[in-house]
Design a protein around this motif. Structure first.
Motif, PDB file in Angstrom:
ATOM      1  N   GLY A  26      34.797  43.078  31.329  1.00  0.00           N
ATOM      2  CA  GLY A  26      35.544  41.839  31.331  1.00  0.00           C
ATOM      3  C   GLY A  26      34.797  40.648  31.892  1.00  0.00           C
ATOM      4  N   THR A  27      33.564  40.848  32.387  1.00  0.00           N
ATOM      5  CA  THR A  27      32.773  39.740  32.922  1.00  0.00           C
ATOM      6  C   THR A  27      32.392  38.797  31.793  1.00  0.00           C
ATOM      7  OG1 THR A  27      31.851  41.116  34.675  1.00  0.00           O
ATOM      8  CG2 THR A  27      30.633  39.118  34.107  1.00  0.00           C
ATOM      9  N   HIS A  28      32.582  37.488  32.021  1.00  0.00           N
ATOM     10  CA  HIS A  28      32.068  36.520  31.051  1.00  0.00           C
ATOM     11  C   HIS A  28      30.565  36.678  31.051  1.00  0.00           C
ATOM     12  CE1 HIS A  28      35.721  34.472  30.033  1.00  0.00           C
ATOM     13  NE2 HIS A  28      36.038  34.411  31.312  1.00  0.00           N
ATOM     14  N   ASN A  29      29.994  36.749  29.878  1.00  0.00           N
ATOM     15  CA  ASN A  29      28.588  37.124  29.766  1.00  0.00           C
ATOM     16  C   ASN A  29      27.606  36.057  30.198  1.00  0.00           C
ATOM     17  OD1 ASN A  29      29.522  35.828  27.301  1.00  0.00           O
ATOM     18  ND2 ASN A  29      27.518  36.253  26.476  1.00  0.00           N
ATOM     19  N   LEU A  30      28.041  34.842  30.458  1.00  0.00           N
ATOM     20  CA  LEU A  30      27.057  33.794  30.672  1.00  0.00           C
ATOM     21  C   LEU A  30      27.151  33.058  31.992  1.00  0.00           C
ATOM     22  CD1 LEU A  30      27.112  32.399  27.056  1.00  0.00           C
ATOM     23  CD2 LEU A  30      25.551  34.046  28.032  1.00  0.00           C
ATOM     24  N   GLY A  31      28.090  33.346  32.824  1.00  0.00           N
ATOM     25  CA  GLY A  31      28.099  32.764  34.157  1.00  0.00           C
ATOM     26  C   GLY A  31      28.580  31.330  34.231  1.00  0.00           C
ATOM     27  N   GLU A  32      28.587  30.816  35.448  1.00  0.00           N
ATOM     28  CA  GLU A  32      29.039  29.447  35.708  1.00  0.00           C
ATOM     29  C   GLU A  32      28.036  28.439  35.154  1.00  0.00           C
ATOM     30  OE1 GLU A  32      31.933  28.482  37.113  1.00  0.00           O
ATOM     31  OE2 GLU A  32      32.433  30.606  37.008  1.00  0.00           O
ATOM     32  N   GLY A  33      28.560  27.383  34.545  1.00  0.00           N
ATOM     33  CA  GLY A  33      27.708  26.315  34.063  1.00  0.00           C
ATOM     34  C   GLY A  33      27.094  26.565  32.710  1.00  0.00           C
ATOM     35  N   SER A  34      27.519  27.605  32.021  1.00  0.00           N
ATOM     36  CA  SER A  34      26.949  27.908  30.721  1.00  0.00           C
ATOM     37  C   SER A  34      28.042  28.007  29.675  1.00  0.00           C
ATOM     38  CB  SER A  34      26.164  29.219  30.786  1.00  0.00           C
ATOM     39  OG  SER A  34      27.014  30.276  31.148  1.00  0.00           O
ATOM     40  N   PRO A  35      27.689  27.834  28.401  1.00  0.00           N
ATOM     41  CA  PRO A  35      28.705  27.954  27.358  1.00  0.00           C
ATOM     42  C   PRO A  35      29.233  29.383  27.293  1.00  0.00           C
ATOM     43  CG  PRO A  35      26.504  27.747  26.412  1.00  0.00           C
ATOM     44  CD  PRO A  35      26.370  27.562  27.890  1.00  0.00           C
ATOM     45  N   GLN A  36      30.520  29.544  27.111  1.00  0.00           N
ATOM     46  CA  GLN A  36      31.128  30.867  27.065  1.00  0.00           C
ATOM     47  C   GLN A  36      31.212  31.362  25.623  1.00  0.00           C
ATOM     48  OE1 GLN A  36      31.934  32.791  29.777  1.00  0.00           O
ATOM     49  NE2 GLN A  36      30.885  31.161  30.862  1.00  0.00           N
ATOM     50  N   ARG A  37      30.789  32.603  25.427  1.00  0.00           N
ATOM     51  CA  ARG A  37      30.912  33.259  24.130  1.00  0.00           C
ATOM     52  C   ARG A  37      31.556  34.610  24.375  1.00  0.00           C
ATOM     53  NH1 ARG A  37      25.305  32.726  20.826  1.00  0.00           N
ATOM     54  NH2 ARG A  37      26.028  30.986  19.608  1.00  0.00           N
ATOM     55  N   PRO A  38      32.415  35.037  23.488  1.00  0.00           N
ATOM     56  CA  PRO A  38      33.046  36.334  23.683  1.00  0.00           C
ATOM     57  C   PRO A  38      32.052  37.470  23.478  1.00  0.00           C
ATOM     58  CG  PRO A  38      33.631  35.446  21.540  1.00  0.00           C
ATOM     59  CD  PRO A  38      32.844  34.378  22.260  1.00  0.00           C
ATOM     60  N   VAL A  39      32.280  38.558  24.210  1.00  0.00           N
ATOM     61  CA  VAL A  39      31.503  39.774  24.004  1.00  0.00           C
ATOM     62  C   VAL A  39      32.238  40.581  22.954  1.00  0.00           C
ATOM     63  CG1 VAL A  39      30.653  41.887  25.056  1.00  0.00           C
ATOM     64  CG2 VAL A  39      30.642  39.764  26.364  1.00  0.00           C
ATOM     65  N   VAL A  40      31.559  41.000  21.915  1.00  0.00           N
ATOM     66  CA  VAL A  40      32.206  41.760  20.857  1.00  0.00           C
ATOM     67  C   VAL A  40      31.809  43.225  20.937  1.00  0.00           C
ATOM     68  CG1 VAL A  40      32.398  39.761  19.324  1.00  0.00           C
ATOM     69  CG2 VAL A  40      30.394  41.229  19.183  1.00  0.00           C
ATOM     70  N   GLY A  82      33.878  51.520  34.573  1.00  0.00           N
ATOM     71  CA  GLY A  82      34.361  50.139  34.565  1.00  0.00           C
ATOM     72  C   GLY A  82      33.323  49.101  34.209  1.00  0.00           C
ATOM     73  N   ASN A  83      32.110  49.534  33.868  1.00  0.00           N
ATOM     74  CA  ASN A  83      31.040  48.616  33.472  1.00  0.00           C
ATOM     75  C   ASN A  83      30.847  48.621  31.965  1.00  0.00           C
ATOM     76  OD1 ASN A  83      29.913  47.740  36.119  1.00  0.00           O
ATOM     77  ND2 ASN A  83      29.633  49.939  36.363  1.00  0.00           N
ATOM     78  N   ASP A  84      30.448  47.485  31.429  1.00  0.00           N
ATOM     79  CA  ASP A  84      30.078  47.365  30.021  1.00  0.00           C
ATOM     80  C   ASP A  84      28.572  47.482  29.886  1.00  0.00           C
ATOM     81  OD1 ASP A  84      32.695  46.851  29.255  1.00  0.00           O
ATOM     82  OD2 ASP A  84      32.413  44.672  29.134  1.00  0.00           O
ATOM     83  N   ILE A  85      28.125  48.271  28.933  1.00  0.00           N
ATOM     84  CA  ILE A  85      26.715  48.283  28.534  1.00  0.00           C
ATOM     85  C   ILE A  85      26.649  47.456  27.264  1.00  0.00           C
ATOM     86  CG2 ILE A  85      24.754  49.683  27.818  1.00  0.00           C
ATOM     87  CD1 ILE A  85      26.054  51.985  29.438  1.00  0.00           C
ATOM     88  N   ARG A  86      25.857  46.388  27.332  1.00  0.00           N
ATOM     89  CA  ARG A  86      25.795  45.415  26.238  1.00  0.00           C
ATOM     90  C   ARG A  86      24.368  45.269  25.742  1.00  0.00           C
ATOM     91  NH1 ARG A  86      29.288  40.771  29.419  1.00  0.00           N
ATOM     92  NH2 ARG A  86      31.178  42.010  29.649  1.00  0.00           N
TER      93      ARG A  86
END
Length: 118
Positions: A102-116, A28-32
């Motif tokens: 499915g975790t947003h890669n940048l956390g609270e308070g940061s610009p969101q970018r999709p993980v591809v 269930g984890n992503d390796i990025r």
């Protein structure tokens, strides 16, 4: 069944910074993988720790009370809820991150970018 992942080939396939690529998954984890350069914004992850493993370059993880500097082959885990800012002051850095799928890669308070998929 998945094939092996060649990190050098995966890193060579893109040039943009602060844009993670998912290269594999487990339990269930992503390796990025991600290339970074310059400063990112201060932010937190309320629901997950933040895992950084440096493949190439030198990365500073700024915390409010100290800075942790990582070189190739070194890792650091920022506990959930701890405000931090990754900074690549000395040129491009190549990293591996592991996060729940499915975790947003940048956390609270940061610009969101999709993980591809990478």
């Amino acid at each position: 069944m998945m094939d092996k992942v060649n990190l050098a080939e995966k890193f060579a396939a893109f040039s943009d910074h602060w844009a993670p690529r998912r290269v594999a998954g487990y339990n269930g984890n992503d390796i990025r993988i991600v290339k970074v350069e310059g400063e990112f914004v201060w932010h937190t992850h309320d629901d997950t720790d933040d895992f950084f493993l440096v493949v190439d370059g030198e990365l500073d993880i700024e915390l409010r009370d100290r800075t942790v500097t990582l070189g190739p082959g070194e890792l650091f885990v920022v506990p959930r809820g701890v405000e931090h800012r990754p900074v690549a002051r000395r040129g491009e850095v190549r990293l591996i991150n592991i996060e729940p799928g499915g975790t947003h890669n940048l956390g609270e308070g940061s610009p969101q970018r999709p993980v591809v998929e990478g």
